[in-house]
Motif scaffolding. Structure first.
Motif, PDB file in Angstrom:
ATOM      1  N   ARG A 119       0.830  -1.204   0.000  1.00 57.74           N
ATOM      2  CA  ARG A 119       0.000   0.000   0.000  1.00 57.74           C
ATOM      3  C   ARG A 119       0.867   1.257   0.000  1.00 57.74           C
ATOM      4  NH1 ARG A 119      -1.778   4.309   0.385  1.00 57.74           N
ATOM      5  NH2 ARG A 119      -3.797   5.031   1.207  1.00 57.74           N
ATOM      6  N   PHE A 120       2.076   1.158   0.600  1.00 53.85           N
ATOM      7  CA  PHE A 120       2.938   2.321   0.745  1.00 53.85           C
ATOM      8  C   PHE A 120       4.226   2.147  -0.058  1.00 53.85           C
ATOM      9  CE2 PHE A 120       0.430   1.852   4.657  1.00 53.85           C
ATOM     10  CZ  PHE A 120      -0.243   3.070   4.658  1.00 53.85           C
ATOM     11  N   SER A 121       4.887   3.272  -0.328  1.00 53.44           N
ATOM     12  CA  SER A 121       6.105   3.228  -1.126  1.00 53.44           C
ATOM     13  C   SER A 121       7.247   2.613  -0.326  1.00 53.44           C
ATOM     14  CB  SER A 121       6.500   4.641  -1.575  1.00 53.44           C
ATOM     15  OG  SER A 121       6.936   5.404  -0.456  1.00 53.44           O
ATOM     16  N   ILE A 132       0.294  -4.301   9.792  1.00 51.82           N
ATOM     17  CA  ILE A 132       1.608  -4.764  10.243  1.00 51.82           C
ATOM     18  C   ILE A 132       2.631  -4.606   9.128  1.00 51.82           C
ATOM     19  CG2 ILE A 132       2.964  -6.729  11.074  1.00 51.82           C
ATOM     20  CD1 ILE A 132       0.421  -7.859  12.295  1.00 51.82           C
ATOM     21  N   LEU A 133       3.717  -3.896   9.424  1.00 53.18           N
ATOM     22  CA  LEU A 133       4.851  -3.796   8.515  1.00 53.18           C
ATOM     23  C   LEU A 133       5.859  -4.869   8.886  1.00 53.18           C
ATOM     24  CD1 LEU A 133       6.544  -2.284   6.322  1.00 53.18           C
ATOM     25  CD2 LEU A 133       7.531  -0.966   8.215  1.00 53.18           C
ATOM     26  N   MET A 134       6.319  -5.637   7.902  1.00 50.68           N
ATOM     27  CA  MET A 134       7.329  -6.663   8.115  1.00 50.68           C
ATOM     28  C   MET A 134       8.526  -6.390   7.228  1.00 50.68           C
ATOM     29  SD  MET A 134       4.748  -9.940   8.285  1.00 50.68           S
ATOM     30  CE  MET A 134       3.624  -9.180   7.091  1.00 50.68           C
ATOM     31  N   ALA A 135       9.716  -6.670   7.738  1.00 52.68           N
ATOM     32  CA  ALA A 135      10.943  -6.434   6.989  1.00 52.68           C
ATOM     33  C   ALA A 135      11.792  -7.696   6.994  1.00 52.68           C
ATOM     34  CB  ALA A 135      11.729  -5.276   7.592  1.00 52.68           C
ATOM     35  N   SER A 163      -1.596   2.986   8.412  1.00 52.82           N
ATOM     36  CA  SER A 163      -0.704   4.135   8.480  1.00 52.82           C
ATOM     37  C   SER A 163       0.732   3.662   8.299  1.00 52.82           C
ATOM     38  CB  SER A 163      -0.855   4.832   9.841  1.00 52.82           C
ATOM     39  OG  SER A 163       0.159   5.794  10.047  1.00 52.82           O
ATOM     40  N   ILE A 164       1.620   4.576   7.997  1.00 53.91           N
ATOM     41  CA  ILE A 164       3.037   4.290   7.885  1.00 53.91           C
ATOM     42  C   ILE A 164       3.837   5.272   8.739  1.00 53.91           C
ATOM     43  CG2 ILE A 164       3.594   5.794   5.929  1.00 53.91           C
ATOM     44  CD1 ILE A 164       4.674   2.089   6.368  1.00 53.91           C
TER      45      ILE A 164
END
Length: 338
Positions: free
Chosen positions: A107-109, A149-152, A184-185
Motif C-alpha cells: 500500500r505504501f512506497s 503490520i509492517l514486516m521487513a 498508516s506508515i
C-alpha cells in the motif's frame, strides 16, 4: 496508547571462561579465509586466516551462541562448551534466489516503509538518527493491510555504521514486525514493534567523546537494568521500582539466587490483577535517574540473568516508555564495561 517493544537477542548457551580455536572450511573441504566467527551480541570474535584458522577467548560467562558467517555460505550456529575446546565448522554453500518485488502488493512506497523501519529498528534517539545502514537495498518489505503490520526481511547481514557510538555493527535480521493501530506508515501510529537477530560489533572510534556517548546510551538501558536487577541494586538515584504509584522493595517481588556458575536465577511473585492477558505475571513502573519513566511487563515467572546482564525468556518480557526508545542505534556490545 501504550507502545511496547520486544527486543530479541536469541541467546541460549551457558558456559564458563574458555578459549576457542578451530578451522572453518566450505562444503568442498577447502579452508575459508575471511570468515567471521564471533560471540553473538559482543565484540568478541575473530576473522579466519588464509588457512581458515581462528582463535579467541571469552572472559566471562554469557548466554550466547557462536556465529560463523561468510558471504556465499549459510550462517552456522554453535553452542559453547563449559571449557576450552576446538571448534571446526563446515559452512554450506548458499545459493540465494533473488526475490521478485511487486510494488502493487504494498500500500505504501518503499521509501515510506524504509523510513518507518529505520525509526523502529535503529531508533529516533541521537544515536539512532546517526546510524547508517550501508546496504539498505538488501531490505525488502511487506505490509499487511488487514492487520496493519509492517514486516521487513533481508537475505544478507545488515551492515550498520554507528559513527555516534564508534561501532560497525553486522546484524543478521531474523524477524521484524511493526504493528500500527490503523492503516498508516507513521511512527506516531505504532502500537508495538519487535525484532530479533544476531549481531557482532567492531570498534571504529574510541575517543573520549565516543566513550562518553556510550556511557550515556548504557545508563538507563535494558542491559543496565538487568545487571542491576541481578545485583539487587535499586535506589532513587538509579533505577527505582514502583507497583502502581508506590515505590516498592524489589526483594518483595524478585527472588534472586546466585548459582554456582555465576548465573542468577530470578523468580517473580505473581500479581493478582484482573482483566489481563493469558500468561500475565507482573507489571512494574521503573523510574531511572528521577526522570526517565518506563514500564516492564512479565509473562513468565522465572528467567536467568548471566554475568553480562543478558536474560532468558526474552520473548516474555515487554517494555514501554523511555527504555523502549533505545533501539539498535543505542545497542552496545553485551560485554560493554566488563
Amino acid at each position: 496508547m501504550i507502545k511496547y517493544i520486544i527486543i530479541l537477542f536469541f541467546n541460549f548457551s551457558i558456559y564458563a571462561q574458555i578459549n576457542i580455536h578451530g578451522k572453518i572450511t566450505g562444503d568442498n573441504k577447502e579452508p575459508i579465509s575471511g570468515a567471521s566467527v564471533y560471540v553473538n551480541g559482543t565484540t568478541i570474535g575473530a576473522i579466519t586466516d588464509v588457512n581458515g584458522d581462528f582463535n579467541f577467548s571469552i572472559p566471562n560467562e554469557i548466554n550466547a551462541l557462536i556465529i560463523t558467517s561468510h558471504i556465499g555460505y549459510k550462517t552456522a550456529y554453535s553452542e559453547i562448551k563449559k571449557e576450552s575446546f576446538v571448534l571446526n565448522v563446515t559452512l554450506e554453500s548458499d545459493v540465494t534466489e533473488l526475490k521478485e518485488v511487486v510494488l502493487s502488493q504494498n500500500r505504501f512506497s518503499r521509501e515510506e516503509m524504509l523510513t518507518l523501519f529505520k525509526d523502529c529498528f535503529l531508533g529516533t534517539t541521537k544515536a539512532g538518527k546517526k546510524c547508517t545502514i550501508l546496504n539498505e537495498d538488501d531490505l525488502y518489505f511487506t505490509y499487511d493491510t488487514d492487520n496493519f503490520i509492517l514486516m521487513a526481511h533481508s537475505d544478507r547481514m545488515l551492515e550498520i555504521d554507528n559513527s555516534y557510538l564508534g561501532y560497525k555493527v553486522n546484524y543478521t535480521l531474523l524477524d521484524f514486525k511493526c504493528k500500527l493501530f490503523k492503516l498508516s506508515i507513521k511512527e506516531k501510529d505504532v502500537v508495538s514493534n519487535s525484532f530479533g537477530g544476531y549481531s557482532n560489533f567492531k570498534e571504529t572510534d574510541t575517543t573520549e567523546v565516543v566513550q562518553k556517548r556510550r556511557e550515556e546510551s548504557y545508563k538507563g538501558s535494558v542491559l543496565h537494568l538487568f545487571r542491576n536487577l541481578s545485583n539487587e541494586s535499586w535506589s532513587k538515584d538509579e533505577f527505582a521500582l514502583f507497583e502502581s504509584a508506590y515505590m516498592v522493595d524489589s526483594k518483595d517481588h524478585f527472588k534472586i539466587k546466585n548459582t554456582t556458575n555465576n548465573l542468577f536465577e530470578v523468580t517473580i511473585q505473581k500479581q493478582n490483577k484482573s482483566l489481563r492477558n493469558k500468561g500475565f505475571v507482573a507489571e512494574f513502573s521503573i523510574l531511572y535517574n528521577k526522570k526517565e519513566h518506563s514500564k516492564i511487563y512479565f509473562y513468565t515467572t522465572n528467567f536467568i540473568i548471566d554475568s553480562f546482564g543478558l536474560y532468558t525468556n526474552y520473548d516474555k518480557v515487554y517494555f514501554s516508555g523511555d527504555i523502549s526508545k533505545r533501539k539498535v542505534g543505542d545497542l552496545l556490545p553485551s560485554n560493554y564495561g566488563l
